[in-house]
Design a protein around this motif. Structure first.
Motif, short mmCIF file in Angstrom:
data_model
loop_
_atom_site.label_atom_id
_atom_site.label_comp_id
_atom_site.label_asym_id
_atom_site.label_seq_id
_atom_site.Cartn_x
_atom_site.Cartn_y
_atom_site.Cartn_z
N LEU A 61 4.08 10.15 -27.83
CA LEU A 61 4.89 11.03 -28.32
C LEU A 61 5.13 10.08 -29.83
CD1 LEU A 61 6.67 13.70 -29.05
CD2 LEU A 61 8.33 12.45 -27.99
N SER A 83 -0.89 16.18 -15.77
CA SER A 83 0.19 17.09 -15.96
C SER A 83 1.37 16.57 -15.88
CB SER A 83 -0.01 18.46 -14.97
OG SER A 83 -1.12 19.03 -15.38
N MET A 86 1.97 14.50 -18.79
CA MET A 86 2.07 15.48 -20.07
C MET A 86 3.42 16.09 -19.90
SD MET A 86 0.60 16.86 -22.65
CE MET A 86 1.04 17.95 -23.78
N MET A 87 4.18 16.34 -18.55
CA MET A 87 5.59 16.57 -18.37
C MET A 87 6.74 15.49 -18.91
SD MET A 87 7.43 17.49 -14.74
CE MET A 87 5.88 18.68 -14.17
N ASP A 90 6.76 15.99 -22.59
CA ASP A 90 7.60 17.08 -23.11
C ASP A 90 8.87 16.77 -22.88
OD1 ASP A 90 5.28 18.83 -23.99
OD2 ASP A 90 5.13 19.55 -21.84
N GLU A 91 9.36 16.17 -21.63
CA GLU A 91 10.84 15.67 -21.56
C GLU A 91 11.29 15.16 -22.79
OE1 GLU A 91 10.84 13.93 -17.72
OE2 GLU A 91 10.81 15.83 -16.69
N ARG A 93 9.80 14.99 -25.74
CA ARG A 93 9.76 15.73 -26.77
C ARG A 93 11.13 16.56 -27.14
NH1 ARG A 93 7.14 20.64 -27.97
NH2 ARG A 93 6.35 20.26 -25.87
N SER A 94 11.81 16.92 -26.13
CA SER A 94 12.74 17.93 -26.04
C SER A 94 14.23 17.12 -26.64
CB SER A 94 13.34 18.33 -24.60
OG SER A 94 13.83 17.27 -23.81
N LEU A 103 5.52 22.28 -34.53
CA LEU A 103 4.34 22.76 -33.55
C LEU A 103 3.62 23.97 -33.81
CD1 LEU A 103 6.53 21.84 -30.41
CD2 LEU A 103 5.16 20.46 -31.62
N ASP A 106 1.70 24.93 -28.47
CA ASP A 106 2.39 24.33 -27.57
C ASP A 106 2.05 24.99 -26.10
OD1 ASP A 106 4.33 23.03 -26.09
OD2 ASP A 106 6.14 23.68 -26.97
N LYS A 108 1.37 23.80 -21.63
CA LYS A 108 1.41 22.82 -20.54
C LYS A 108 0.54 21.69 -20.71
CE LYS A 108 3.44 26.26 -17.24
NZ LYS A 108 3.51 26.44 -15.74
N VAL A 111 -0.48 20.00 -27.13
CA VAL A 111 0.59 20.28 -28.12
C VAL A 111 -0.20 19.82 -29.30
CG1 VAL A 111 2.65 19.37 -29.24
CG2 VAL A 111 2.38 19.53 -26.68
#
Length: 251
Positions: A61, A83, A86-87, A90-91, A93-94, A103, A106, A108, A111
């Protein structure tokens, strides 16, 4: 790109400070070394649950936001495993305040940022991964279980970009490219060995119980490459048969 304030310039220069102040992720000492490393080839031989995937997700990231061009690609033995990293990406990224139009794609497993940078996760298939090019950060998760065909097919993706390759795994027997690199080619890589005792989140009590009940304890927690379960002969014996100068049998 987000506006470059003084803080932002600091975050771009030091991913560890960025992790602490923006992501709320406080890396262990070895994780700080990994985040700050600029080595092109890194191999991580780590205990289970030591935080290797989390650290690489944060690194991916950071590069997606602050380096250009950046194309991060995650490969793993299965789609579920890729995945999972990737999760984590994403966590994290939030937790970052990005402009609403930052973005452009986007999903699953992929990105794409407005600056053209990408971060993609692929399953463990040589056919599904080999179509990419100009990868700048190749993350191979659970590398001890990644088939050699996949490893060999993704390496050329780094040729033009002069990209970085990070192998991360817990050992899984004396086989495959992860074991070969660790045992024979480690001098070509920056390497990290992280037993469970270096992870403050794994308690002494848990390890004591695992040591008594888990036959894979040394492999899962102490980074030891064990012979495959069910093997009648050890890999050391096979090597000695191939090389008469090596003797492992004592009569």
């Amino acid at each position: 790109m987000p506006s470059r304030t003084a803080d932002d310039l600091l975050y771009a220069a030091d991913p560890v400070i960025w992790c602490r102040e923006i992501l709320g992720f406080f890396p262990d000492s070895w994780q700080c070394d990994l985040l700050r490393s600029r080595s092109r080839k890194i191999i991580l031989n780590c205990s289970r649950q030591s935080g290797k995937s989390t650290t690489c997700a944060a690194l991916g990231l950071h590069e997606s936001i602050y380096r250009r061009p950046s194309f991060g690609l995650v490969v793993a033995p299965t789609q579920d495993q890729s995945s999972e990293l990737m999760m984590k990406f994403d966590e994290f990224r939030s937790a970052v305040e990005l402009p609403s139009d930052y973005l452009s794609t986007d999903t699953k497993l992929a990105v794409k940022f407005a600056n053209g940078n990408r971060f993609v996760a692929r399953p463990g298939s040589e056919k599904s991964a080999r179509s990419f090019s100009a990868v700048t950060l190749l993350l191979e998760d659970e590398a001890s279980r990644v088939l050699d065909d996949l490893y060999n097919s993704v390496r050329p993706m780094l040729a033009v970009s002069n990209g970085r390759h990070i192998l991360m795994s817990t050992p899984f027997g004396k086989r495959g490219h992860f074991f070969k690199i660790w045992s024979e080619e480690r001098d070509l890589w920056q390497w990290f060995e992280i037993p469970a005792e270096k992870c403050p989140r794994i308690t002494k009590e848990f390890l004591e119980e695992e040591q008594r009940t888990n036959p894979w304890f040394e492999q899962e927690y102490h980074c030891v490459f064990m012979d495959s379960e069910g093997s009648i002969f050890s890999s050391d014996l096979f090597r000695s048969l191939a090389n008469p100068a090596v003797s492992v049998l004592k009569l």
